[in-house]
Design an enzyme around this catalytic site. Sequence first.
Site, PDB file in Angstrom:
ATOM      1  N   LYS A 143       0.369   3.556  -2.885  1.00 12.88           N
ATOM      2  CA  LYS A 143      -0.774   4.472  -2.952  1.00 12.88           C
ATOM      3  C   LYS A 143      -0.328   5.932  -2.968  1.00 12.88           C
ATOM      4  O   LYS A 143      -1.073   6.818  -3.417  1.00 12.88           O
ATOM      5  CB  LYS A 143      -1.711   4.243  -1.764  1.00 12.88           C
ATOM      6  CG  LYS A 143      -2.510   2.937  -1.809  1.00 12.88           C
ATOM      7  CD  LYS A 143      -3.440   2.840  -0.596  1.00 12.88           C
ATOM      8  CE  LYS A 143      -4.433   1.688  -0.698  1.00 12.88           C
ATOM      9  NZ  LYS A 143      -3.842   0.373  -0.417  1.00 12.88           N
ATOM     10  N   SER A 162       0.798  -1.228   0.000  1.00 12.60           N
ATOM     11  CA  SER A 162       0.000   0.000   0.000  1.00 12.60           C
ATOM     12  C   SER A 162       0.829   1.275   0.000  1.00 12.60           C
ATOM     13  O   SER A 162       0.284   2.369  -0.178  1.00 12.60           O
ATOM     14  CB  SER A 162      -0.941   0.017   1.207  1.00 12.60           C
ATOM     15  OG  SER A 162      -2.001  -0.892   1.030  1.00 12.60           O
ATOM     16  N   SER A 213      -6.435   3.608   4.063  1.00 10.07           N
ATOM     17  CA  SER A 213      -5.707   2.798   3.083  1.00 10.07           C
ATOM     18  C   SER A 213      -6.659   2.046   2.156  1.00 10.07           C
ATOM     19  O   SER A 213      -6.430   0.889   1.794  1.00 10.07           O
ATOM     20  CB  SER A 213      -4.775   1.797   3.782  1.00 10.07           C
ATOM     21  OG  SER A 213      -3.808   1.306   2.880  1.00 10.07           O
TER      22      SER A 213
END
Length: 389
Positions: free
Chosen positions: A55, A52, A116
């Site tokens: 991102k 993540s 997230s």
Amino acid sequence: MIRHISACLALILFSLPAFAFETRATAAYVLDQTTGTVLLAKNADTPLPPASMSKLMTLYMAFEAIERGKEDGGLNLVEELPVSQHAMSYGGSSMFLRSGERVKVEDLLRGIIVLSGNDACAVIAEALSPDGTEYGFARLMTQRAQQLGMTNSTFANSNGWPQAGHLMSVRDLALLANRIITDFPQFYPLFAETEFEFDNRVPSNKSNRNPLLTLGIGADGLKTGHTSEAGYGLVGSAKQGDRRVIFVLSGLDSVAARAQESESIVNWAFRQFSQRSLGKAGTQLAEAPVSMGMAQTVGLELKEELSVLAPVAGGQEMQAEVIYKGPFRAPISKGDELAELVLTREGLSEIRVPLVASEAVGPGGFMVKITAAVRHLLARLNAGPQDAS
């Protein structure tokens, strides 16, 4: 190329640490943003699954789109974007969006940063994609990353979901974090938010996973990451006083290890190094020869204030050199960039600082030119027939 070690630079030599931080992370990178000093680099350029943490690239491109505005093909914060079936298909961390609903861009940003949300990333991606698909946006992410100097990053999706070819290096992640902090200060406070309750859908899923935000050590961002392949990672930043540190850890084996290692890295970076000013703008450090000018030399001074990190522990000294190609032919204007000050220290990154002319040097008159011509002729004659031919 002339390498000149100026006597006045002896004032800036100081001790270096005899040790470096021993991290358990598979890859790690620590940058003192204030001085640009790399404090730690372990497997820094190895492309790894970023989970993540990738991102951040979607967020950077969303920030760019908001800055462009809707009129120029971008976004605005109050605009509502549609949620597709594809966006809902992701598992893992989520905003728990529903297919067919519309969600404000501002909420999606918080959903990505604080929660997230894999689904929130896909919604943003499809809105900005040149072909309306998440994969089309991923290709755009890779192109933009290359433009930003992130040469070890390729993207297959918008959120870090495990997929072949979705890779980033920890140095690239640090570069990206630095760009977010520097380019979008208006959005950066979002990364310090500890909670976000979207529509009160899942009250248990409202907390930021960054373990440092509530510790009182100056931490204010940026993004955690975890998959079974990537392990546990964190792109973090903390500010204490005038100093800011950016760090990236990847490949840790547990949530607890990520929290402990991240806190230790921050404490090490701030406690083991202190910032020192070595000279203000305009401080003259050396002189360089001038040809065909009203003066035979020109002063070389700092273009900007020079600050470096001085390790607290003892060790080896810093080495300093002034490097230039000379002599410089007149005329020379005050402020012309003529040389570099190069500072090297074992265990830390090299520092290169521009030096500029401290005063103007006008072209010499008739006698100066005659004298220079005579000197050149004598030099050729003294060199002998072979060298003079």
